[in-house]
Design an enzyme around this catalytic site. Structure first.
Site, PDB file in Angstrom:
ATOM      1  N   LYS A 189      -5.913  49.238  45.670  1.00  0.00           N
ATOM      2  CA  LYS A 189      -6.775  49.104  44.497  1.00  0.00           C
ATOM      3  C   LYS A 189      -7.632  47.831  44.504  1.00  0.00           C
ATOM      4  O   LYS A 189      -8.640  47.803  45.170  1.00  0.00           O
ATOM      5  CB  LYS A 189      -5.936  49.259  43.226  1.00  0.00           C
ATOM      6  CG  LYS A 189      -5.392  50.699  43.116  1.00  0.00           C
ATOM      7  CD  LYS A 189      -4.963  51.124  41.743  1.00  0.00           C
ATOM      8  CE  LYS A 189      -4.748  52.640  41.720  1.00  0.00           C
ATOM      9  NZ  LYS A 189      -3.421  53.069  41.355  1.00  0.00           N
TER      10      LYS A 189
ATOM     11  N   ASP B  46       5.957  48.358  45.076  1.00  0.00           N
ATOM     12  CA  ASP B  46       4.628  48.975  45.001  1.00  0.00           C
ATOM     13  C   ASP B  46       3.836  48.198  43.957  1.00  0.00           C
ATOM     14  O   ASP B  46       4.005  48.409  42.753  1.00  0.00           O
ATOM     15  CB  ASP B  46       4.757  50.455  44.628  1.00  0.00           C
ATOM     16  CG  ASP B  46       3.394  51.138  44.525  1.00  0.00           C
ATOM     17  OD1 ASP B  46       2.369  50.428  44.498  1.00  0.00           O
ATOM     18  OD2 ASP B  46       3.356  52.390  44.453  1.00  0.00           O
TER      19      ASP B  46
ATOM     20  N   PHE C 173       5.298  56.237  39.875  1.00  0.00           N
ATOM     21  CA  PHE C 173       4.053  56.795  40.430  1.00  0.00           C
ATOM     22  C   PHE C 173       3.726  56.038  41.708  1.00  0.00           C
ATOM     23  O   PHE C 173       3.454  54.835  41.686  1.00  0.00           O
ATOM     24  CB  PHE C 173       2.870  56.700  39.466  1.00  0.00           C
ATOM     25  CG  PHE C 173       1.654  57.363  40.056  1.00  0.00           C
ATOM     26  CD1 PHE C 173       1.484  58.742  39.972  1.00  0.00           C
ATOM     27  CD2 PHE C 173       0.711  56.635  40.778  1.00  0.00           C
ATOM     28  CE1 PHE C 173       0.391  59.362  40.567  1.00  0.00           C
ATOM     29  CE2 PHE C 173      -0.378  57.253  41.373  1.00  0.00           C
ATOM     30  CZ  PHE C 173      -0.537  58.625  41.265  1.00  0.00           C
TER      31      PHE C 173
HETATM   32  C1  LIG Z   1      -2.766  54.169  42.112  1.00  0.00           C
HETATM   33  C2  LIG Z   1      -1.390  53.956  42.589  1.00  0.00           C
HETATM   34  C3  LIG Z   1      -0.941  54.496  43.812  1.00  0.00           C
HETATM   35  C4  LIG Z   1      -1.782  55.423  44.650  1.00  0.00           C
HETATM   36  O1  LIG Z   1      -2.974  54.859  45.087  1.00  0.00           O
HETATM   37  P1  LIG Z   1      -4.154  55.827  45.590  1.00  0.00           P
HETATM   38  O2  LIG Z   1      -5.192  54.874  46.102  1.00  0.00           O
HETATM   39  O3  LIG Z   1      -4.610  56.616  44.413  1.00  0.00           O
HETATM   40  O4  LIG Z   1      -3.574  56.697  46.657  1.00  0.00           O
HETATM   41  C5  LIG Z   1       0.339  54.195  44.214  1.00  0.00           C
HETATM   42  N1  LIG Z   1       1.144  53.414  43.472  1.00  0.00           N
HETATM   43  C6  LIG Z   1       0.757  52.878  42.301  1.00  0.00           C
HETATM   44  C7  LIG Z   1       1.681  52.003  41.539  1.00  0.00           C
HETATM   45  C8  LIG Z   1      -0.523  53.143  41.812  1.00  0.00           C
HETATM   46  O5  LIG Z   1      -0.892  52.659  40.621  1.00  0.00           O
END
Ligand SMILES: *Cc1c(COP(=O)(O)O)cnc(C)c1O
Length: 400
Positions: free
Chosen positions: A254, A225, A140
Site C-alpha cells: 500500500k 501484516d 484480512f
Molecule cells: C489491503 C490489504 C492486503 C491486500 O493487499 P492487496 O494489495 O489488495 O493485495 C493484505 N493485508 C492487509 C492488512 C490489507 O489491508
C-alpha cells in the site's frame, strides 16, 4: 459523458466485485479528490491507506516520471540500478537485513507464507508438508485462493474452494488461544496489529508483546501484516512499534508506493529470507526499477515531511474529537493514530447510509464490515481540515 454515463460503462462491461459509492473521481491532490462534475471531497479512506502521502504527491510523481523515461522493467533476469538502493533504504529505515519485493499486498502475504513454510522445514525441521500457520478470525490478508481459504468471512470464500490446508484459525486478541493452538508443526503466527478490514479492531494493549513472547518460546515465526497499519498510518512507522514488538517477518505494501504504483515487500532477517534460493520464488514485475524509484521517494516523503508524527498528533486529536460528538448512533470510537473506526449501534441501520450522507457533504468514507465507518485520511491532513470534517461528521451522526 456525465457521471451516470461513467457508472453505466463500469456496470455494463466490468465485473461487479465491488459496490462503490456512486462518485466518479478524475483528479486528486493531497487530501482532496474531485469528481467529474467538479465537486471536491476530503478522502477519508486513502485507498485503504495506500495514499498516506496524499494524492499525486509532486515528489513521488516526479520520481515516477523521471524513472519512466529511463527504464521501467528489466525482470529479475537482469539487475537494475534502483532495486539495491531500495533494499538499502528499507534496511536503514527498519533494521531488517533483507527485503523480497513483490507488487500487491496479497503477493507479499503469499511470499511470507512460503518463506515461513520453508523456514519450518529447513530450520525447525517440521516433517514434510505438515507445516501449520496460525491466523486470526476476522483477518484480512488479501484475495488469493490460499488466503481467502483461511478467512473467517463467509463471502470471501463461498464458492471459491477447495482451499489449501495448513492454516489454523484462532480468536483475535487472545494470546492464550495462540499458545493453545501451537503444535510441533506450527511454523508461524500471521497477524495484523490492528484489523483494518475487520472493522478497525484494536487488540488489548500488551497483546502483541505477549504474542511475541509466545512465538519465541515455541520457536515459531511472528509475521505481522502491516500492509494497512504500517508506514505511518497509526502514528508510528509500524503499529507493532507501539508495543516495542519486532516481528520476525514484516509484510508491507500500500503506502510503500504512496498509492502511485503497486509495490509490496516482505522484510526479515538473513536467516529467514536468505533461505530462498534462485528459482524458489519470483515475479515478473516485482522489484522493477520504476516501482523501486517510486517506493524510495514515497518513503523519503513519509519520513522527511514528518507524516508519521502528524498521524500521531492529529490522529489522537481526531479520535478524541470524534469521541466527544454527541450522537444517538455511536457505539464506540476506536483506533490508533490516523486509523479510526466509528462503530454504530445496530439500530443505526448500517454504516452505508452515513457514508452516503457524508459524501453529500464532501467527505468520502467507506463502511467496513456493516456497522463501522472508517476514518483514515492521508497523513498530510491539517488540524483545520480535521475541524472542517468534524462539523460535517457531527451533523451526519445526528441525522434521522
Ligand atoms: C489491503 C490489504 C492486503 C491486500 O493487499 P492487496 O494489495 O489488495 O493485495 C493484505 N493485508 C492487509 C492488512 C490489507 O489491508
Amino acid at each position: 459523458m456525465n457521471t451516470s454515463d461513467y457508472i453505466k460503462l463500469e456496470d455494463q462491461y466490468g465485473a461487479h466485485n465491488y459496490r462503490p459509492l456512486d462518485v466518479v473521481l478524475d483528479r486528486g491532490e493531497g487530501i482532496w479528490v474531485y469528481d467529474t462534475d467538479g465537486n471536491k471531497y476530503l478522502d477519508c479512506l486513502s485507498a485503504y491507506s495506500a495514499v498516506n502521502q496524499g494524492h499525486c504527491h509532486p515528489r513521488i510523481i516526479q520520481a515516477l516520471i523521471d524513472q519512466a523515461q529511463r527504464l521501467t522493467l528489466t525482470s529479475r533476469a537482469f539487475r537494475n540500478d534502483k532495486l539495491g538502493q531500495l533494499y538499502q533504504m528499507l534496511h536503514r529505515l527498519t533494521g531488517y537485513d533483507m527485503t523480497l519485493p513483490m507488487n500487491t499486498g496479497a503477493e507479499a502475504v503469499e511470499t511470507a507464507i512460503k518463506v515461513a513454510r520453508k523456514w519450518g522445514y529447513r530450520v525447525k525441521e517440521v516433517a514434510s508438508n505438515r507445516a501449520e500457520i496460525i491466523v486470526c478470525n476476522g483477518n484480512f490478508h488479501g484475495r488469493t485462493t490460499t488466503i481467502v481459504g483461511f478467512s473467517s468471512e463467509r463471502q470471501y470464500k463461498e464458492d471459491f474452494g477447495p482451499f489449501a490446508p495448513g492454516f489454523v484459525n484462532i480468536p483475535y486478541g487472545d494470546s492464550g488461544a495462540l499458545e493453545a493452538a501451537i503444535t510441533p508443526n506450527t511454523v508461524a503466527f500471521l497477524v495484523e496489529p490492528i484489523q483494518g478490514e475487520g472493522g478497525v479492531m484494536v487488540p488489548p494493549h500488551g497483546y502483541l508483546k505477549k504474542v511475541q513472547q509466545i512465538c519465541h518460546k515455541h520457536n515459531i515465526l511472528l509475521m505481522a501484516d502491516e500492509i494497512q497499519t504500517g508506514l505511518g498510518r497509526t502514528g508510528a512507522l509500524f503499529a507493532c512499534d507501539h508495543e516495542g514488538v519486532r516481528p520476525d517477518v514484516m509484510i508491507i505494501g500500500k503506502a510503500l508506493s504512496g498509492g502511485v504504483y503497486p509495490v509490496s515487500a516482505v522484510l526479515a532477517s538473513k536467516e529467514i529470507l536468505g533461505l530462498f534460493q534462485p528459482g524458489d520464488h519470483g515475479s515478473t514485475f516485482g522489484g522493477n526499477p520504476l516501482g523501486a524509484a517510486v517506493a524510495m521517494e514515497a518513503l523519503a516523503v513519509l519520513t522527511e515531511d514528518g507524516l508519521i508524527n502528524n498521524a500521531h498528533e492529529l490522529g489522537e486529536y481526531f479520535q478524541e474529537r470524534l469521541t466527544e460528538i454527541p450522537s444517538p448512533y455511536v457505539k464506540e470510537v476506536r483506533g490508533k493514530g490516523m486509523l479510526i473506526g466509528v462503530e454504530l449501534k445496530p439500530e443505526a441501520g448500517g454504516a452505508r447510509r452515513f457514508c452516503e450522507a457524508l459524501q453529500d457533504r464532501g467527505i468520502l468514507c467507506k463502511e467496513t464490515r456493516q456497522h463501522v465507518i472508517r476514518f483514515a485520511p492521508p497523513l498530510v491532513i491539517t488540524r483545520q481540515e480535521i475541524d472542517w470534517a468534524l462539523e460535517h461528521i457531527t451533523i451526519v451522526l445526528n441525522m434521522d
